[in-house]
Design an enzyme around this catalytic site. Structure first.
Site: not given
Length: 368
Positions: A281, A329, A341
């Site tokens: 990520c 994240h 993402h």
């Protein structure tokens, strides 16, 4: 760092972004849209002896929550791994720089010692007589006095030389101490990195084993449950009227970062990866902004700590949305309530609803 597709014209790339966002938002993100639970598959008509008992939606929901926890734990460990790797790179660079300073200092010290030795030899050769005696024996007193002045200057220069030697020696000792400290940090970071890697692999393996116990039909139903959970969260976020307040336009750098992220759609997630074939990520977001000429921290947690925080209502395409209470994240906002993402192992870089996960906050890489 991206593939050749980055040479596409700006207009064509903008179309790619628009099409992707429209497709995602139309299906996932309409305010007030309810998301129906997936239709349960009909029970097999075969006898129980020939077919396993189907897993209930309740049990699958428990599996989904367990998988979510395992992958979240892996994401936290991935941040630890990435942070250790980034620190190791910096420490290695500092060790190299210190080594160069030590070499330069040693060369300078050798030169100073050589000059000091020559000065000492010259003083020895002219020694043995006092200044008064030299004046009495001199045929030209004026010449002697001028020579004495030069001698005095030489003595002062010698003292300065000795002082520089002392300082150079002290610098060398400090460089050696600093290098030793960096080596110790590097070794500690290596252990941290190894422990994080072990934890990542353990969590991912546990998740894969859990999924492997499911039949094909159950995996499909599990995927539907995952989508439903994300859709419900996105709907609740949009029903708050948040999009009425989000009207920011991308900066030039933000537009470039979004273009880069868009070009990575469909590429696999891989923990610790920064492209160009796979990403995690924060690897995706850091490389997207690097392509726009803006270096940012490598990990989602450091992106949250170091970058300027922005109110959700003020975010614009290119800004980064940090998720979960532990900032484990990160995704890039691309407008119209959507993000790009790299979700987790087993998934690819994709478009999703910005509110499909618990938002911690928003940061802006080019706030300055």
């Amino acid at each position: 760092m991206g593939p050749d597709r980055r040479t596409l014209s700006l207009g064509r790339r903008s179309v790619l972004v628009a099409v992707t966002v429209v497709c995602a938002v139309t299906v996932l993100a309409a305010p007030g849209t309810a998301f129906a639970a997936p239709e349960p598959s009909p029970s097999p008509s075969a006898s129980p002896a020939k077919s396993p008992t189907p897993v209930s939606n309740k049990d699958l929901e428990a599996v989904r929550e367990k998988l979510e926890k395992l992958y979240h734990s892996a994401a936290v460990a991935t941040d630890e791994y990435n942070a250790a790797e980034e620190a190791a790179d910096k420490q290695s660079a500092q060790i190299v720089a210190l080594a160069k300073k030590i070499v330069q200092g040693q060369e300078r010290l050798a030169e100073l010692k050589k000059r000091a030795g020559a000065a000492a030899a010259a003083q020895y050769r002219s020694g043995g007589l006092s200044d008064e005696t030299k004046l009495m024996l001199s045929d030209d007193p004026q010449e002697f006095l001028e020579g004495a002045g030069r001698v005095l200057q030489g003595e002062r220069a010698t003292k300065g030389l000795l002082g520089e030697m002392t300082r150079t020696q002290q610098d060398l000792e400090q460089y050696a101490k600093d290098a030793s400290a960096q080596w110790q940090k590097l070794e500690a970071g290596r252990k941290t990195k190894a422990a994080a890697q072990k934890k990542i692999e353990k969590q991912i393996k546990a998740a894969e084993q859990l999924e492997s116990r499911l039949e094909k039909e159950e995996k499909e139903r599990l995927a539907e449950l995952e989508k439903e959970a994300a859709h419900k969260a996105q709907t609740a976020w949009l029903d708050s009227g948040i999009l009425d307040d989000i009207k920011g336009k991308a900066s030039e750098e933000g537009r470039k970062a979004v273009e880069y992220a868009t070009e990575q759609l469909g590429k696999p997630y891989e923990w610790g990866a920064e492209g160009p074939k796979t990403y995690d990520c924060s690897g995706l977001t850091s490389q997207a902004w690097a392509s726009a000429g803006q270096g940012i921290p490598r990990t989602s947690q450091e992106q949250w700590k170091q970058l300027k925080r922005i109110d959700v209502e003020d975010m614009r395409p290119g800004d980064l949305i940090i998720y979960n209470a532990d900032a484990s994240h990160v995704a890039m906002y691309i407008g119209d309530g959507a993000i790009i993402h790299a979700p987790r192992p087993g998934r690819t870089v994709t478009v999703a609803g910005a509110g499909s996960m618990p938002i911690l906050g928003v940061v802006r890489p080019d706030a300055g």
